[in-house]
Design a protein around this motif. Sequence first.
Motif, short mmCIF file in Angstrom:
data_model
loop_
_atom_site.label_atom_id
_atom_site.label_comp_id
_atom_site.label_asym_id
_atom_site.label_seq_id
_atom_site.Cartn_x
_atom_site.Cartn_y
_atom_site.Cartn_z
N TYR A 114 -3.18 -5.41 3.61
CA TYR A 114 -2.76 -6.92 3.73
C TYR A 114 -1.27 -7.03 4.72
O TYR A 114 -1.39 -7.78 5.54
N LEU A 115 -0.55 -5.94 4.73
CA LEU A 115 0.52 -5.91 5.27
C LEU A 115 0.12 -5.39 6.81
O LEU A 115 0.77 -6.28 7.70
N TYR A 116 -0.64 -4.48 6.76
CA TYR A 116 -1.15 -4.38 8.41
C TYR A 116 -1.50 -5.54 9.03
O TYR A 116 -1.26 -5.83 10.33
N ARG B 136 7.24 0.09 10.17
CA ARG B 136 6.33 0.30 8.93
C ARG B 136 5.65 1.85 8.81
O ARG B 136 5.55 2.23 7.63
N VAL C 249 -2.34 -3.59 -0.83
CA VAL C 249 -1.11 -4.13 -0.08
C VAL C 249 -0.65 -3.69 1.25
O VAL C 249 -0.30 -4.43 2.12
N ARG C 250 -0.82 -2.32 1.48
CA ARG C 250 -0.70 -1.68 2.87
C ARG C 250 -1.72 -2.54 3.74
O ARG C 250 -1.23 -2.65 4.90
N LYS D 98 -1.32 -8.66 8.48
CA LYS D 98 0.00 -9.39 8.55
C LYS D 98 0.64 -9.28 9.83
O LYS D 98 1.02 -10.21 10.83
N ASP D 99 0.81 -8.00 10.28
CA ASP D 99 1.73 -7.57 11.38
C ASP D 99 0.82 -7.81 12.51
O ASP D 99 1.31 -8.21 13.76
#
Length: 398
Positions: free
Chosen positions: A9-11, A41, A6-7, A13-14
């Motif tokens: 994927y979020l990175y 973040r 998840v981390r 996305k950012d």
Amino acid sequence: MSVRRVRYYLYLKDVLWLSLTAFGGPQVFLAMVLDLMVKKRGYIKEGELWELNALCLILPGPTSTQTISAIGYRIGGPNLAYLSLLVWILPATIMMIGAAFLIVFLQENTPGALSFAKFIQPMAIGFIIYAARTTIFKMVKTTEASILMMFSTFISFFYNSPFIFPLMLIAGGVTTSLKYRNQPKLEGDKSLVISWANFYLWGGILVFAATLGAITKNQSILLFENFYRNGSLIFGGGQILIPYLFTEFVEFKKFLTSEEFLTGYAIAQGMPGPTFSFSSYVGALSMREFGIVGLLTGGFVAAAGIFLPGTFLIFFVIRFWDQLKKYRPVRAALEGINAVSCGMLIAAAFLLFEPLEANAFNILAIIGTFLLLQFTKLSSPLIIAVGVVAGVLYNLVF
């Protein structure tokens, strides 16, 4: 899905968000990274960001791209770093290849196709002069550096072969490294433990591409080698890229006209993401004779060539940077490398102006662009958009 995934994927996305919204060059990019990736973040600490950015500044290649890759490397290792590299460069690469398609389409279907660029061609030189001024104030702070910059300007202008640039960078670095005693001593263990894998990868691809290109004479391979070599030698950010590309692809190989080059560079100022994506435009037009496939191949080959070496080098150096930076000659050499880069940038402004008519219109457009950048808060994309609209209106009226 695990917390780690998840981390990651979020990175990513950012990173994609930054690639689509980071207008305005490296300073704006850093401010956005600080706000999003540090404060919001918490991927890394603020001190780590400045440390990574400083490391990337002293390596050849695109600084913003290396910084993104280095953050990805710190968070998730090489795999996440390569994914973040791809996500970061892809939007700008596609947009600049699209710009090359537009130029070719207009030239084939519209008389006076580049008339819309009447204003933005001289405006591009205004951007380069502004970048030179900003860079010089940051990087040239001693008499020795000023002298190196002047010599570099002279040599780059009168002997603007693509093969002279790396020799000047080496000479500049060696010259100031001799003053290493002026650098403060840093305490701590200076023993180096070096993992050479990424260095061998960088060097191996360089030699392999050059050898394969010489044997096959395949234009896409030769193009990859050209950009890979440039990406391995360019210190000082995207603006330093311009004299290299202009000399090699306009004056030396004549793949582009100066008019096409200036138009593309001006368009690149209005695009988000890495400045080095301008290479995709140059690469695409360099293979336009092969049609749509050539435009696409040239654009993506150029992107791979210009971005990969800096990534390999940051992965190589980041492992032992804490030890390497304690050596005073290493830190002293940066002064000369940066000064030579500034000289190249000044020469680029003169070289790019030469093909334009030295009339009042072009001179006023250059000066006006510089003044807008220097004394107003107007963004680069807005200034370019105004220039394009003015060019279209001028063409309709006259």
